[in-house]
Design a protein around this motif. Structure first.
Motif: not given
Length: 141
Positions: A96-121
């Protein structure tokens, strides 16, 4: 040079002059600007409502902030998102992992193949992308 990917919430902090995170987010972006900044295609879509659907206004704001928006989605991004989504679904089914939108998965995947991610989440990305480099705005005071 691979840019840092700026999460939607950080762009909104600056755009809306968020009373808690606005200055911290703007300061961090200014510091990372020489290394390159961009938003993912997903963030471009998510920002639409903040600009009342006015794409030219949105592009103008991003241009003035020094944040690129033309970074192309790649097959490698799809493969990273594919793996992360599989992990998410398996964990969700198992415990029962908390529900996260697919948008976070897509943004994270995109950032992971670049320098990284600037986020507060950070917690929205770390379980699925444990090697993702994160830069988090720090509130001073």
């Amino acid at each position: 040079m691979m840019p840092w990917i700026v999460d939607t919430c950080v762009v909104l902090d600056v755009l809306e002059k968020d009373p808690l995170f606005g200055v911290a987010s703007a300061t961090l972006l200014q510091r990372l600007l020489p290394q390159g900044l961009a938003v993912s295609p997903v963030t471009m879509v998510e920002l639409s409502a903040a600009f009342n659907g006015e794409l030219l206004e949105q592009k103008r704001f991003l241009d003035e902030a020094g944040i690129g928006y033309g970074e192309a989605w790649t097959a490698e991004d799809t493969e990273s998102a594919h793996s992360a989504w599989d992990i998410y679904v398996r964990l969700k089914r198992a415990r029962g992992t908390p529900r996260r939108p697919i948008a976070d998965i897509l943004i994270g995947a995109f950032a992971g193949n670049r320098q990284g991610l600037v986020t507060r989440n950070a917690a929205d990305f770390q379980p699925w992308f444990p090697k993702l480099k994160l830069r988090i705005p720090v509130i001073e005071g």
